[in-house]
Write an enzyme that holds these catalytic residues in place. Structure first.
Site, mmCIF file in Angstrom:
data_model
loop_
_atom_site.group_PDB
_atom_site.id
_atom_site.type_symbol
_atom_site.label_atom_id
_atom_site.label_comp_id
_atom_site.label_asym_id
_atom_site.label_seq_id
_atom_site.Cartn_x
_atom_site.Cartn_y
_atom_site.Cartn_z
ATOM 1 N N GLY A 112 32.109 39.673 2.709
ATOM 2 C CA GLY A 112 31.056 39.548 1.674
ATOM 3 C C GLY A 112 29.779 39.795 2.303
ATOM 4 N N GLU A 115 29.175 43.507 1.879
ATOM 5 C CA GLU A 115 28.876 43.597 0.679
ATOM 6 C C GLU A 115 27.478 43.166 -0.115
ATOM 7 O OE1 GLU A 115 32.962 41.458 -0.201
ATOM 8 O OE2 GLU A 115 33.323 43.094 -1.441
ATOM 9 N N GLU A 135 38.704 42.695 5.182
ATOM 10 C CA GLU A 135 39.743 41.598 3.978
ATOM 11 C C GLU A 135 41.169 42.094 3.957
ATOM 12 O OE1 GLU A 135 36.886 43.015 3.303
ATOM 13 O OE2 GLU A 135 35.605 41.709 2.325
HETATM 14 N N1 COA Z 1 34.537 31.855 6.683
HETATM 15 C C1 COA Z 1 34.633 30.833 7.350
HETATM 16 N N2 COA Z 1 34.217 30.409 8.766
HETATM 17 C C2 COA Z 1 33.826 31.477 9.264
HETATM 18 C C3 COA Z 1 33.835 32.705 8.780
HETATM 19 C C4 COA Z 1 34.196 33.049 7.456
HETATM 20 N N3 COA Z 1 34.225 34.327 7.243
HETATM 21 N N4 COA Z 1 33.449 33.662 9.943
HETATM 22 C C5 COA Z 1 33.245 32.720 10.924
HETATM 23 N N5 COA Z 1 33.466 31.594 10.657
HETATM 24 C C6 COA Z 1 33.395 30.133 11.506
HETATM 25 C C7 COA Z 1 34.766 30.122 12.292
HETATM 26 O O1 COA Z 1 35.790 29.725 11.706
HETATM 27 C C8 COA Z 1 33.972 29.273 13.399
HETATM 28 O O2 COA Z 1 33.911 27.938 12.733
HETATM 29 P P1 COA Z 1 34.292 26.618 13.709
HETATM 30 O O3 COA Z 1 33.614 26.488 14.966
HETATM 31 O O4 COA Z 1 34.243 25.624 12.909
HETATM 32 O O5 COA Z 1 36.072 26.860 14.044
HETATM 33 C C9 COA Z 1 32.571 29.494 13.478
HETATM 34 O O6 COA Z 1 32.142 30.213 12.167
HETATM 35 C C10 COA Z 1 32.246 30.529 14.469
HETATM 36 O O7 COA Z 1 33.116 31.644 14.450
HETATM 37 P P2 COA Z 1 34.018 32.080 15.530
HETATM 38 O O8 COA Z 1 35.285 33.035 15.110
HETATM 39 O O9 COA Z 1 34.369 31.040 16.636
HETATM 40 O O10 COA Z 1 33.094 33.261 16.466
HETATM 41 P P3 COA Z 1 33.555 34.546 17.225
HETATM 42 O O11 COA Z 1 32.465 34.991 18.119
HETATM 43 O O12 COA Z 1 34.445 34.199 18.060
HETATM 44 O O13 COA Z 1 33.920 35.274 16.048
HETATM 45 C C11 COA Z 1 33.914 36.659 14.169
HETATM 46 C C12 COA Z 1 33.025 36.246 15.467
HETATM 47 C C13 COA Z 1 32.699 37.320 13.268
HETATM 48 C C14 COA Z 1 34.446 37.948 14.870
HETATM 49 C C15 COA Z 1 34.927 36.024 13.788
HETATM 50 O O14 COA Z 1 34.287 34.616 13.106
HETATM 51 C C16 COA Z 1 35.439 36.457 12.511
HETATM 52 O O15 COA Z 1 36.386 37.495 12.466
HETATM 53 N N6 COA Z 1 35.128 36.106 11.090
HETATM 54 C C17 COA Z 1 35.625 36.382 9.953
HETATM 55 C C18 COA Z 1 35.554 37.806 9.794
HETATM 56 C C19 COA Z 1 36.205 38.059 8.105
HETATM 57 O O16 COA Z 1 37.190 38.388 8.166
HETATM 58 N N7 COA Z 1 35.252 38.161 7.099
HETATM 59 C C20 COA Z 1 35.778 38.615 5.720
HETATM 60 C C21 COA Z 1 36.035 37.240 5.024
HETATM 61 S S1 COA Z 1 36.743 37.933 3.494
#
Ligand code: COA
Length: 260
Positions: A112, A115, A135
């Site tokens: 998103g 997007e 996704e």
């Molecule tokens: N939705 C909800 N929470 C999210 C999020 C999302 N899309 N992206 C990150 N967060 C949260 C994590 O759960 C974490 O929360 P917590 O500390 O309460 O556990 C916090 O943000 C930090 O993220 P974290 O994953 O620990 O950071 P990182 O540096 O290890 O990784 C990313 C960064 C961006 C690679 C990883 O957060 C990620 O893959 N996020 C999801 C991306 C995704 O799939 N987006 C599409 C959604 S449709």
């Protein structure tokens, strides 16, 4: 309205909207989408604001996607409603604004988040930014317009690969494929965006609004973009900005556009 998930500042007719959920890497929950709808609507109606810059708080993320925790247990109907209401309130809404919106992509723009950046009128990235539509790695597809806008920007084949692999691309690769217009050091990102905004400010806001409408028409099924352009072109002739712009040119002076 007081906002819990966004910050707003404005200077010299440029508003900066910052998505502010740092502990969740600025993930878009429904409350944030509603706040963004409200702020964009308010800024659009404010004649003092002529350009909007959208960014995320912190140095790590623009927006790391839709809030996965919020939709993880949704039903088929709830999933469809999430996408439909999000597109209407935010993604399509931003794209159709008459006020130019620049995405300042300051870090991860995933799902998103990408997007949302793609719904903005154009994108500038910091050199640490990473972009992708992950996704399918969650068992779902992009639902905020990603399957439509990514192919528009980078072509069908590249979009298919990004969506199918769920991978991330670097800011440099995003620049190479036309997803972002410029890549700049992170510390200079907002200053650079403000520099582009300053160039936009010199031009007629009414004409810019009509230009956005005409360019968008190119991507709307069943809409003849050339017809839209003709109508929008004609409308400009009835504006004070047109009189001012043409008079200023003929009188060899700078135009002073009032936006009407
Ligand atoms: N939705 C909800 N929470 C999210 C999020 C999302 N899309 N992206 C990150 N967060 C949260 C994590 O759960 C974490 O929360 P917590 O500390 O309460 O556990 C916090 O943000 C930090 O993220 P974290 O994953 O620990 O950071 P990182 O540096 O290890 O990784 C990313 C960064 C961006 C690679 C990883 O957060 C990620 O893959 N996020 C999801 C991306 C995704 O799939 N987006 C599409 C959604 S449709």
């Amino acid at each position: 309205m007081t906002y819990e998930n966004i910050l707003i500042s404005s200077e010299n007719q440029i508003a900066t909207v910052t998505i502010n959920r740092p502990t969740k890497l600025n993930a878009l929950n429904v409350a944030t989408i509603q706040e963004l709808h409200h702020v964009f609507n308010t800024l659009e109606l404010n004649p003092e604001i002529r350009v909007i810059i959208l960014t995320g708080t912190g140095e790590k993320a623009f927006v790391a996607g839709a809030d996965i925790a919020e939709f993880a247990h949704f039903s088929v109907e709830e999933g469809a409603h999430l996408a439909a209401s999000g597109q209407e309130l935010l993604f399509d809404f931003v794209e159709k604004l008459k006020t130019p919106v620049i995405a300042a992509v300051n870090g991860f723009a995933l799902g998103g988040g990408l997007e949302l950046a793609m719904a903005c009128h154009f994108r500038i990235a910091s050199d640490n930014a990473k972009m992708g539509l992950p996704e399918v790695s969650l068992g779902v597809i992009p639902g905020y317009g990603g399957t439509q806008r990514l192919p528009q920007l980078v072509g069908k084949g590249r979009a298919m690969e990004m969506i199918m692999t769920a991978g991330m691309i670097s800011a440099e690769d995003a620049y190479r494929v036309g997803l972002v217009n410029h890549v700049v050091p992170q510390a200079e990102l907002l200053e650079f965006c403000n520099g582009i905004a300053a160039k936009i400010l010199k031009n007629s806001p009414v004409a810019i609004g009509q230009a956005i409408k005409a360019v968008n028409a190119n991507f709307k099924e069943g809409v003849n973009g050339f017809e839209t352009e003709i109508k929008a072109f004609g409308k400009c002739f009835g504006t004070a900005d047109f009189k001012e712009g043409t008079s200023a040119f003929l009188e060899k002076r700078k135009a002073d556009f009032k936006g009407n």
